[in-house]
Design an enzyme around this catalytic site. Structure first.
Site, PDB file in Angstrom:
ATOM      1  N   HIS A 159      34.106  37.073  39.062  1.00 32.56           N
ATOM      2  CA  HIS A 159      34.746  36.187  40.027  1.00 32.56           C
ATOM      3  C   HIS A 159      34.824  34.750  39.501  1.00 32.56           C
ATOM      4  O   HIS A 159      35.801  34.053  39.724  1.00 32.56           O
ATOM      5  CB  HIS A 159      33.996  36.237  41.358  1.00 32.56           C
ATOM      6  CG  HIS A 159      34.754  35.644  42.509  1.00 32.56           C
ATOM      7  ND1 HIS A 159      35.983  36.112  42.915  1.00 32.56           N
ATOM      8  CD2 HIS A 159      34.462  34.605  43.332  1.00 32.56           C
ATOM      9  CE1 HIS A 159      36.416  35.407  43.940  1.00 32.56           C
ATOM     10  NE2 HIS A 159      35.511  34.485  44.208  1.00 32.56           N
ATOM     11  N   ASP A 206      35.497  41.649  38.570  1.00 33.49           N
ATOM     12  CA  ASP A 206      35.248  40.842  39.767  1.00 33.49           C
ATOM     13  C   ASP A 206      34.679  41.736  40.860  1.00 33.49           C
ATOM     14  O   ASP A 206      35.366  42.642  41.347  1.00 33.49           O
ATOM     15  CB  ASP A 206      36.560  40.201  40.235  1.00 33.49           C
ATOM     16  CG  ASP A 206      36.357  39.167  41.342  1.00 33.49           C
ATOM     17  OD1 ASP A 206      35.347  39.253  42.070  1.00 33.49           O
ATOM     18  OD2 ASP A 206      37.224  38.286  41.484  1.00 33.49           O
ATOM     19  N   SER A 254      39.558  31.475  44.365  1.00 33.32           N
ATOM     20  CA  SER A 254      39.035  32.176  45.529  1.00 33.32           C
ATOM     21  C   SER A 254      39.691  31.632  46.800  1.00 33.32           C
ATOM     22  O   SER A 254      40.903  31.686  46.936  1.00 33.32           O
ATOM     23  CB  SER A 254      37.506  32.052  45.548  1.00 33.32           C
ATOM     24  OG  SER A 254      36.923  33.000  46.396  1.00 33.32           O
TER      25      SER A 254
END
Length: 294
Positions: free
Chosen positions: A275, A247, A142
């Site tokens: 995610h 995601d 991320s």
């Protein structure tokens, strides 16, 4: 984004407590010193880097150094439990860091100037240099994936290989809408919220999440929503991009864009991945990363 997903991973609060109970006490040191390699134990320490004291965990004794870069509001111990536990200790020396203002790298409080990703990239590389690693590979999730991309572009001779997932190189209207949806942490599920409240206290957690949303939205006002898209052609290291096709926080076009613009990169799709795919599918992900890094 990453922190909200992390709390829902398989590595739950009970397992986290067990893991933390094995850590050696935190050591506040003014300068980096060699840390002894342990076959299975984890060392917790702090070191002075660029005017702040950065916390990190270290495990393994392999010649191949690997830095784990957490996501928004995350830390090494909250975001990478399975990787710290399971990555091959003979092949790798694994370091999981807390970026400034996150986890136990406080003070200072976290802030988000427009160059905060660039700052994190420099902090990360300088931390590993202080720990005397001559070259490192990166596993970035991320926000940590964005930081990894910048580090690889800015310090190409220092980065060996890179695995990223859940990252984006620019911000769109769709992304901004997603960010607005996580601004108010009181609306998060209790399961997601509680581990971060335990780490930070509710006030710091809530305030920092709001600051992050405002910080990431800054890029929307730059040409093409640019975070690091201009740097992607500068990445020289072998790069694996992993994307979970389910995601909800990072649309697939971001992974496609990075793959297209990072020369020679590989894109691996996980059909059931969300995610936090490295937590939900820890075994599959860790094997994928290990195989690539070797």
């Amino acid at each position: 984004m990453a922190a909200a997903a992390a709390a829902q991973g398989l590595w739950g609060a009970r397992r986290l407590r067990l893991f933390l109970s094995t850590l050696k006490p935190g050591i506040h040191v003014p300068q980096a010193e060699p840390v002894a390699a342990f076959s299975s134990s984890v060392t917790s320490a702090k070191v002075a880097v660029n005017g702040v004291h950065l916390h990190y965990l270290r495990t393994g004794g392999g010649e191949h150094a690997v830095l784990l870069l957490p996501g928004m509001l995350g830390s090494g111990e909250t975001d990478f439990g399975p990787q710290i536990e399971n990555l091959n200790k003979k092949l790798f020396t694994v370091v999981a860091w807390d970026p400034r203002g996150y986890g136990r790298s406080r003070p200072p409080d976290r802030d988000f100037p427009v160059e905060f990703f660039e700052r994190d990239a420099k902090d990360a590389v300088d931390l590993m240099k202080m720990l005397k690693f001559k070259k490192v590979s990166l596993l970035g999730w991320s926000d940590g994936g964005i930081t990894a991309l910048i580090a690889a572009a800015r310090y190409p001779s220092y980065i060996n290989k890179m695995v990223i997932w859940g990252a984006n190189a620019y911000v769109t209207d769709q992304d901004e809408e997603i960010y607005q949806g996580i601004r108010d942490v009181s609306k998060w599920s209790e399961r997601t919220r509680k581990p971060l409240e335990a780490l930070y206290g509710f006030d710091y957690f809530a305030r920092t999440c709001e600051k992050w949303v405002d910080g990431i939205k800054q890029f929307k006002h730059l040409p093409d929503g640019n975070i690091c898209r201009h740097l992607l052609p500068l990445v020289q290291c072998p790069t694996l991009i992993v994307h979970g096709e389910k995601d909800p926080l990072v649309p697939s076009f971001h992974a496609d864009f990075i793959h297209k613009h990072v020369k020679g990169s590989r894109l691996h799709l996980m059909p059931e991945g969300k995610h936090n795919l490295h937590l939900r599918f820890a075994g599959e992900f860790s094997k994928l990363a290990e195989d690539f890094l070797q």
